[in-house]
Design a protein around this motif. Structure first.
Motif, PDB file in Angstrom:
ATOM      1  N   LYS A 146       0.833  -1.206   0.000  1.00  0.00           N
ATOM      2  CA  LYS A 146       0.000   0.000   0.000  1.00  0.00           C
ATOM      3  C   LYS A 146       0.868   1.256   0.000  1.00  0.00           C
ATOM      4  CE  LYS A 146      -3.795   2.185   2.516  1.00  0.00           C
ATOM      5  NZ  LYS A 146      -4.602   2.552   1.393  1.00  0.00           N
ATOM      6  N   PHE A 147       1.928   1.233   0.786  1.00  0.00           N
ATOM      7  CA  PHE A 147       2.829   2.373   0.836  1.00  0.00           C
ATOM      8  C   PHE A 147       3.505   2.611  -0.520  1.00  0.00           C
ATOM      9  CE2 PHE A 147       7.119   3.967   1.269  1.00  0.00           C
ATOM     10  CZ  PHE A 147       6.831   5.234   1.713  1.00  0.00           C
ATOM     11  N   LEU A 148       3.777   1.536  -1.262  1.00  0.00           N
ATOM     12  CA  LEU A 148       4.486   1.629  -2.539  1.00  0.00           C
ATOM     13  C   LEU A 148       3.561   1.897  -3.733  1.00  0.00           C
ATOM     14  CD1 LEU A 148       6.996  -1.279  -1.945  1.00  0.00           C
ATOM     15  CD2 LEU A 148       7.471   1.174  -1.822  1.00  0.00           C
ATOM     16  N   GLU A 149       2.295   2.082  -3.496  1.00  0.00           N
ATOM     17  CA  GLU A 149       1.327   2.364  -4.557  1.00  0.00           C
ATOM     18  C   GLU A 149       1.764   3.495  -5.503  1.00  0.00           C
ATOM     19  OE1 GLU A 149      -2.022   1.469  -5.591  1.00  0.00           O
ATOM     20  OE2 GLU A 149      -1.479  -0.434  -4.680  1.00  0.00           O
ATOM     21  N   PRO A 150       2.369   4.594  -5.008  1.00  0.00           N
ATOM     22  CA  PRO A 150       2.738   5.679  -5.926  1.00  0.00           C
ATOM     23  C   PRO A 150       3.751   5.274  -7.007  1.00  0.00           C
ATOM     24  CG  PRO A 150       2.760   6.471  -3.666  1.00  0.00           C
ATOM     25  CD  PRO A 150       2.575   4.980  -3.605  1.00  0.00           C
ATOM     26  N   ILE A 151       4.484   4.183  -6.812  1.00  0.00           N
ATOM     27  CA  ILE A 151       5.485   3.779  -7.800  1.00  0.00           C
ATOM     28  C   ILE A 151       5.084   2.505  -8.538  1.00  0.00           C
ATOM     29  CG2 ILE A 151       7.369   4.929  -6.615  1.00  0.00           C
ATOM     30  CD1 ILE A 151       8.211   2.132  -5.542  1.00  0.00           C
ATOM     31  N   LYS A 152       3.850   2.088  -8.413  1.00  0.00           N
ATOM     32  CA  LYS A 152       3.408   0.803  -8.957  1.00  0.00           C
ATOM     33  C   LYS A 152       3.507   0.705 -10.476  1.00  0.00           C
ATOM     34  CE  LYS A 152      -1.421   2.041  -9.307  1.00  0.00           C
ATOM     35  NZ  LYS A 152      -2.733   1.889  -8.795  1.00  0.00           N
ATOM     36  N   ASP A 153       3.573   1.827 -11.184  1.00  0.00           N
ATOM     37  CA  ASP A 153       3.643   1.797 -12.644  1.00  0.00           C
ATOM     38  C   ASP A 153       5.061   1.622 -13.179  1.00  0.00           C
ATOM     39  OD1 ASP A 153       0.903   2.082 -12.804  1.00  0.00           O
ATOM     40  OD2 ASP A 153       1.017   4.262 -12.825  1.00  0.00           O
ATOM     41  N   ARG A 154       6.044   1.637 -12.287  1.00  0.00           N
ATOM     42  CA  ARG A 154       7.436   1.434 -12.708  1.00  0.00           C
ATOM     43  C   ARG A 154       7.879   0.022 -12.317  1.00  0.00           C
ATOM     44  NH1 ARG A 154       9.744   6.982 -10.366  1.00  0.00           N
ATOM     45  NH2 ARG A 154       7.631   7.347  -9.671  1.00  0.00           N
ATOM     46  N   PRO A 155       8.923  -0.505 -12.971  1.00  0.00           N
ATOM     47  CA  PRO A 155       9.392  -1.855 -12.638  1.00  0.00           C
ATOM     48  C   PRO A 155       9.888  -1.950 -11.195  1.00  0.00           C
ATOM     49  CG  PRO A 155      10.399  -1.077 -14.688  1.00  0.00           C
ATOM     50  CD  PRO A 155       9.662   0.091 -14.086  1.00  0.00           C
ATOM     51  N   ILE A 156       9.483  -3.025 -10.522  1.00  0.00           N
ATOM     52  CA  ILE A 156       9.869  -3.249  -9.124  1.00  0.00           C
ATOM     53  C   ILE A 156      10.333  -4.694  -8.974  1.00  0.00           C
ATOM     54  CG2 ILE A 156       9.055  -3.369  -6.731  1.00  0.00           C
ATOM     55  CD1 ILE A 156       6.905  -1.293  -7.513  1.00  0.00           C
ATOM     56  N   ILE A 157      11.470  -4.867  -8.325  1.00  0.00           N
ATOM     57  CA  ILE A 157      11.935  -6.192  -7.927  1.00  0.00           C
ATOM     58  C   ILE A 157      11.833  -6.240  -6.412  1.00  0.00           C
ATOM     59  CG2 ILE A 157      13.923  -7.737  -7.764  1.00  0.00           C
ATOM     60  CD1 ILE A 157      14.891  -6.486 -10.413  1.00  0.00           C
ATOM     61  N   SER A 158      11.143  -7.221  -5.898  1.00  0.00           N
ATOM     62  CA  SER A 158      10.996  -7.401  -4.459  1.00  0.00           C
ATOM     63  C   SER A 158      11.837  -8.601  -4.035  1.00  0.00           C
ATOM     64  CB  SER A 158       9.531  -7.635  -4.097  1.00  0.00           C
ATOM     65  OG  SER A 158       9.407  -7.922  -2.721  1.00  0.00           O
ATOM     66  N   ILE A 159      12.700  -8.387  -3.069  1.00  0.00           N
ATOM     67  CA  ILE A 159      13.540  -9.466  -2.550  1.00  0.00           C
ATOM     68  C   ILE A 159      12.980  -9.907  -1.206  1.00  0.00           C
ATOM     69  CG2 ILE A 159      15.849 -10.102  -1.743  1.00  0.00           C
ATOM     70  CD1 ILE A 159      16.959  -8.051  -3.725  1.00  0.00           C
ATOM     71  N   GLY A 160      12.485 -11.123  -1.171  1.00  0.00           N
ATOM     72  CA  GLY A 160      12.041 -11.695   0.093  1.00  0.00           C
ATOM     73  C   GLY A 160      10.554 -11.923   0.213  1.00  0.00           C
ATOM     74  N   LEU A 161       9.757 -11.071  -0.381  1.00  0.00           N
ATOM     75  CA  LEU A 161       8.301 -11.181  -0.264  1.00  0.00           C
ATOM     76  C   LEU A 161       7.627 -10.901  -1.584  1.00  0.00           C
ATOM     77  CD1 LEU A 161       7.646  -9.088   2.928  1.00  0.00           C
ATOM     78  CD2 LEU A 161       7.520 -11.537   2.758  1.00  0.00           C
ATOM     79  N   GLU A 162       6.484 -11.517  -1.776  1.00  0.00           N
ATOM     80  CA  GLU A 162       5.666 -11.171  -2.931  1.00  0.00           C
ATOM     81  C   GLU A 162       4.822  -9.964  -2.546  1.00  0.00           C
ATOM     82  OE1 GLU A 162       2.180 -13.111  -5.681  1.00  0.00           O
ATOM     83  OE2 GLU A 162       3.503 -14.424  -4.543  1.00  0.00           O
ATOM     84  N   LEU A 163       4.972  -8.905  -3.331  1.00  0.00           N
ATOM     85  CA  LEU A 163       4.191  -7.697  -3.081  1.00  0.00           C
ATOM     86  C   LEU A 163       3.061  -7.635  -4.097  1.00  0.00           C
ATOM     87  CD1 LEU A 163       7.041  -5.115  -2.444  1.00  0.00           C
ATOM     88  CD2 LEU A 163       5.669  -6.338  -0.758  1.00  0.00           C
ATOM     89  N   ASN A 164       1.930  -7.153  -3.660  1.00  0.00           N
ATOM     90  CA  ASN A 164       0.744  -7.080  -4.509  1.00  0.00           C
ATOM     91  C   ASN A 164       0.752  -5.779  -5.316  1.00  0.00           C
ATOM     92  OD1 ASN A 164      -1.700  -7.776  -5.599  1.00  0.00           O
ATOM     93  ND2 ASN A 164      -2.870  -6.906  -3.914  1.00  0.00           N
ATOM     94  N   LEU A 165       1.690  -5.728  -6.279  1.00  0.00           N
ATOM     95  CA  LEU A 165       1.816  -4.576  -7.154  1.00  0.00           C
ATOM     96  C   LEU A 165       1.922  -5.066  -8.599  1.00  0.00           C
ATOM     97  CD1 LEU A 165       4.420  -2.633  -5.006  1.00  0.00           C
ATOM     98  CD2 LEU A 165       2.037  -2.005  -5.318  1.00  0.00           C
ATOM     99  N   PRO A 166       1.342  -4.354  -9.557  1.00  0.00           N
ATOM    100  CA  PRO A 166       1.263  -4.869 -10.928  1.00  0.00           C
ATOM    101  C   PRO A 166       2.604  -5.078 -11.623  1.00  0.00           C
ATOM    102  CG  PRO A 166       0.398  -2.627 -10.790  1.00  0.00           C
ATOM    103  CD  PRO A 166       0.656  -3.082  -9.398  1.00  0.00           C
ATOM    104  N   ASN A 167       3.596  -4.257 -11.397  1.00  0.00           N
ATOM    105  CA  ASN A 167       4.883  -4.370 -12.092  1.00  0.00           C
ATOM    106  C   ASN A 167       5.967  -4.989 -11.226  1.00  0.00           C
ATOM    107  OD1 ASN A 167       4.184  -3.357 -14.649  1.00  0.00           O
ATOM    108  ND2 ASN A 167       4.159  -1.290 -13.816  1.00  0.00           N
ATOM    109  N   CYS A 168       5.565  -5.763 -10.274  1.00  0.00           N
ATOM    110  CA  CYS A 168       6.513  -6.347  -9.339  1.00  0.00           C
ATOM    111  C   CYS A 168       6.767  -7.813  -9.688  1.00  0.00           C
ATOM    112  CB  CYS A 168       5.951  -6.241  -7.927  1.00  0.00           C
ATOM    113  SG  CYS A 168       7.108  -6.740  -6.646  1.00  0.00           S
TER     114      CYS A 168
END
Length: 108
Positions: free
Chosen positions: A86-108
């Motif tokens: 939820k906190f990362l919503e403002p950057i959800k349209d850019r590519p995101i790599i999450s290390i450790g957890l699956e985040l519920n963001l479209p470009n992650c």
């Protein structure tokens, strides 16, 4: 040159330091600028100076950053994956790599 923002909870944990070392090693010969932001909890006010941690995060949320690597597992002893997403919503349209957890963001 691309700019990649790296968000992590703290630079005082060996786990995070080792991951940062690996990221740095990977990008050494690439045309990439890495910007590291140890943020603690989102907008935490537990310590006297913890509010300052988010000053660097404000730059990371600007259009100057092309993508993100989030050491998400470093946050999860303090907040849930859902709260972090939820906190990362403002950057959800850019590519995101999450290390450790699956985040519920479209470009992650």
């Amino acid at each position: 040159m691309k700019t990649i923002g790296i968000l992590l909870h703290s630079l005082t944990v060996e786990y995070s330091i080792e991951i940062l070392h690996g990221i740095k090693t990977y990008f050494e010969d690439k045309d990439v600028r890495l910007v590291i932001a140890p943020t603690k909890d989102p907008h935490c006010d537990m310590g006297v100076f913890d509010y300052q941690c988010w000053a660097s995060a404000e730059y990371l949320f600007s259009e100057q950053v092309d993508g993100y690597i989030i050491i998400s597992s470093s946050y999860c002893s303090r907040i849930t994956a859902r709260a972090l997403s939820k906190f990362l919503e403002p950057i959800k349209d850019r590519p995101i790599i999450s290390i450790g957890l699956e985040l519920n963001l479209p470009n992650c």
